[in-house]
Each structure stands twice: as C-alpha cells, then as structure tokens.
Scaffold this motif. Structure first.
Motif, mmCIF file in Angstrom:
data_model
loop_
_atom_site.group_PDB
_atom_site.id
_atom_site.type_symbol
_atom_site.label_atom_id
_atom_site.label_comp_id
_atom_site.label_asym_id
_atom_site.label_seq_id
_atom_site.Cartn_x
_atom_site.Cartn_y
_atom_site.Cartn_z
ATOM 1 N N ARG A 1 0.831 -1.201 0.000
ATOM 2 C CA ARG A 1 0.000 0.000 0.000
ATOM 3 C C ARG A 1 0.862 1.246 0.000
ATOM 4 O O ARG A 1 1.973 1.247 0.540
ATOM 5 C CB ARG A 1 -0.873 0.038 1.257
ATOM 6 N N VAL A 2 0.332 2.326 -0.568
ATOM 7 C CA VAL A 2 1.030 3.607 -0.548
ATOM 8 C C VAL A 2 0.648 4.350 0.728
ATOM 9 O O VAL A 2 -0.540 4.480 1.049
ATOM 10 C CB VAL A 2 0.663 4.463 -1.776
ATOM 11 N N VAL A 3 1.650 4.809 1.483
ATOM 12 C CA VAL A 3 1.394 5.601 2.691
ATOM 13 C C VAL A 3 1.994 6.992 2.485
ATOM 14 O O VAL A 3 3.085 7.143 1.937
ATOM 15 C CB VAL A 3 1.986 4.936 3.946
ATOM 16 N N SER A 4 1.267 8.004 2.917
ATOM 17 C CA SER A 4 1.692 9.389 2.723
ATOM 18 C C SER A 4 2.681 9.808 3.806
ATOM 19 O O SER A 4 2.811 9.152 4.851
ATOM 20 C CB SER A 4 0.478 10.321 2.759
ATOM 21 N N VAL B 1 6.315 6.804 -4.559
ATOM 22 C CA VAL B 1 5.184 7.006 -5.469
ATOM 23 C C VAL B 1 4.965 8.509 -5.540
ATOM 24 O O VAL B 1 4.394 9.111 -4.630
ATOM 25 C CB VAL B 1 3.915 6.278 -4.965
ATOM 26 N N ARG B 2 5.484 9.119 -6.594
ATOM 27 C CA ARG B 2 5.544 10.576 -6.670
ATOM 28 C C ARG B 2 4.167 11.208 -6.530
ATOM 29 O O ARG B 2 3.204 10.797 -7.167
ATOM 30 C CB ARG B 2 6.178 11.026 -7.982
ATOM 31 N N GLY B 3 4.131 12.225 -5.636
ATOM 32 C CA GLY B 3 2.888 12.937 -5.401
ATOM 33 C C GLY B 3 1.988 12.278 -4.370
ATOM 34 O O GLY B 3 0.984 12.877 -3.960
ATOM 35 N N PHE B 4 2.327 11.054 -3.948
ATOM 36 C CA PHE B 4 1.473 10.334 -3.004
ATOM 37 C C PHE B 4 2.209 9.906 -1.730
ATOM 38 O O PHE B 4 1.684 10.056 -0.636
ATOM 39 C CB PHE B 4 0.854 9.109 -3.678
ATOM 40 N N GLY B 5 3.399 9.338 -1.859
ATOM 41 C CA GLY B 5 4.108 8.878 -0.674
ATOM 42 C C GLY B 5 5.058 7.748 -0.978
ATOM 43 O O GLY B 5 5.785 7.786 -1.978
ATOM 44 N N TYR B 6 5.030 6.705 -0.142
ATOM 45 C CA TYR B 6 5.976 5.607 -0.256
ATOM 46 C C TYR B 6 5.252 4.272 -0.093
ATOM 47 O O TYR B 6 4.190 4.178 0.514
ATOM 48 C CB TYR B 6 7.062 5.728 0.823
ATOM 49 N N ALA B 7 5.875 3.237 -0.650
ATOM 50 C CA ALA B 7 5.314 1.895 -0.530
ATOM 51 C C ALA B 7 6.432 0.878 -0.440
ATOM 52 O O ALA B 7 7.492 1.056 -1.057
ATOM 53 C CB ALA B 7 4.414 1.594 -1.724
ATOM 54 N N LEU B 8 6.174 -0.168 0.330
ATOM 55 C CA LEU B 8 7.093 -1.299 0.366
ATOM 56 C C LEU B 8 6.571 -2.325 -0.623
ATOM 57 O O LEU B 8 5.543 -2.978 -0.401
ATOM 58 C CB LEU B 8 7.149 -1.898 1.782
#
Length: 233
Positions: free
Chosen positions: A176-179, A221-228
């Motif tokens: 999942r993408v987390v901000s 994830v540009r503009g959204f955050g990070y994901a593993l």
C-alpha cells in the motif's frame, strides 16, 4: 504495585533551562537527573541509566550530537530529544541522523515538551511490550518485533529505534502507498510542524540499509508517498 517513575536525564549548559525542565518533569512524576555539559552527560548515562534524555545540542565541551554518536557507538539506544535554539531543517536532520528521536527548538513551551516526552515514553513502552505478531515478512525482508532484529536474506541490518519503527510501519502496510502525513502520525505521533523533509531523510537512510540487494523494496510514489513493494513481477 505502582511502576517506578521513568528516569529522564536533562542536559543543558544554561542552568535556568535545566531547572525549568527538571522542575516541570518532576511535577509530572518523572525521576529526573541533570548535567551541565557533554562529559557530565556521558557520566550520568552510565550512573543514572536514564530511560529518556533531553539534550542540548550546543555545549562548551562535547556537543549533543557527539554525545549521541558516542552513545550509539556503544550500543546505548536511550531515546533522545534534542533541545536547541537552532530551527533550520538541516539542523533537525543532523540531530535525527546521529540517532536522535525528536527535536524541540528554544524558546519552547514546557507543556509541549512534556507532551512530547510522554509520547516518546508511550512509543518506547509499546515497542518493549510488543509480543503479538512476532515476525513480519515481505519478500526476503524479515523484521522480528520480539528480538528487535531485522534481516534481508542472510544479512543482518542494524537500525536505530526510529528507523525500526518506520520500517515496521511500511511492512505492516506492505503493497500500500502511505503518505508522509501518515508516516509522521504513526512513526513520530506528531508532525514536526508538517516538516515532510524529515520523512524523506529517514526513507533515504532506510534505503541505504535495506536496499543493498536487488530488487529495491522501498518505492517512492511521486505525489502520493511511499510503498514497500518489489518491482520484480
């Protein structure tokens, strides 16, 4: 039976600040000791064995950053809140880079300092009592919550407490993408005044330790955050 009060070491070369902070913490039920310089801090760490430190960065002999460097080199992971007049982002990052856990600039509100101390105590008590899920896994990355150990494949990875909490949060949300805001809220429990640069910096440190092997697991994830997540299909 009541628990023993949390031991807090306050280190500042300005006596009025040391007395103000110590008095406020004692009033809130903490067991407080103090030191006036870096050498005194290093002695007190061994003698008083604090569970948390409030540490001035600028001191006449050994500065706060060097105190923490020496602590971490000796594998002493007592949580540290830096207290200083410096408020630039690069100064915050310098403090957190050497292994600090928080950063409060002077002038400060005593109420805010006490609230942050309580948040640090809650975080570390929670980590110490975490016994439910045991081991988190993603790809060849393993995080053992009980032993506070991390490995990728056969390689052991040494993390600071903050890096450990950050990686744990990413692993709990794997895929999942987390901000940045979510990371600040769950890893630090407050937002550093909305300073997302702190998150970027810690993500960078974590990548250098975790993503030595291919494929890289910590994705932006540009503009959204990070994901593993793995780029390998």
């Amino acid at each position: 039976m009541t628990e023993d009060p949390t031991r807090v070491l306050v280190v500042d070369d300005e006596l009025n600040i040391t007395e103000l902070v110590s008095l406020g913490l004692r009033y809130e039920g903490f067991d407080v000791s103090s030191a006036r310089d870096g050498r005194g801090a290093l002695r007190a760490i061994r003698e008083f064995r604090p569970e948390l430190m409030i540490l001035d960065v600028t001191m006449p002999d050994i500065d706060g950053l060097e105190v923490v460097r020496r602590m971490r080199a000796e594998n002493i992971w007592t949580p540290v809140m830096f207290l200083t007049a410096r408020d630039a982002t690069e100064d915050k990052i310098a403090g957190l880079t050497v292994g600090g856990d928080d950063y409060l600039t002077n002038p400060f509100s005593l109420d805010e300092l006490i609230a942050r101390v309580r948040a640090m105590v809650r975080r570390n008590n929670l980590a110490a009592r975490q016994v439910s899920s045991g081991v988190l896994r993603y790809a060849d990355l393993v995080l053992d919550e009980d032993r506070l150990e991390v490995a990728r494949g056969l390689r052991q990875i040494s993390l600071t407490p903050t890096e450990f909490r950050l990686l744990r949060f990413l692993m709990l949300n794997a895929g999942r993408v987390v901000s940045k805001a979510q990371i600040l809220d769950h890893v630090w429990e407050y937002d550093f005044g909305g300073d997302g640069n702190v998150v970027e910096t810690f993500i960078s440190y974590l990548r250098k330790k975790v993503d030595v092997e291919e494929p890289p697991l910590i994705q932006t994830v540009r503009g959204f955050g990070y994901a593993l997540r793995s780029t390998r299909g």
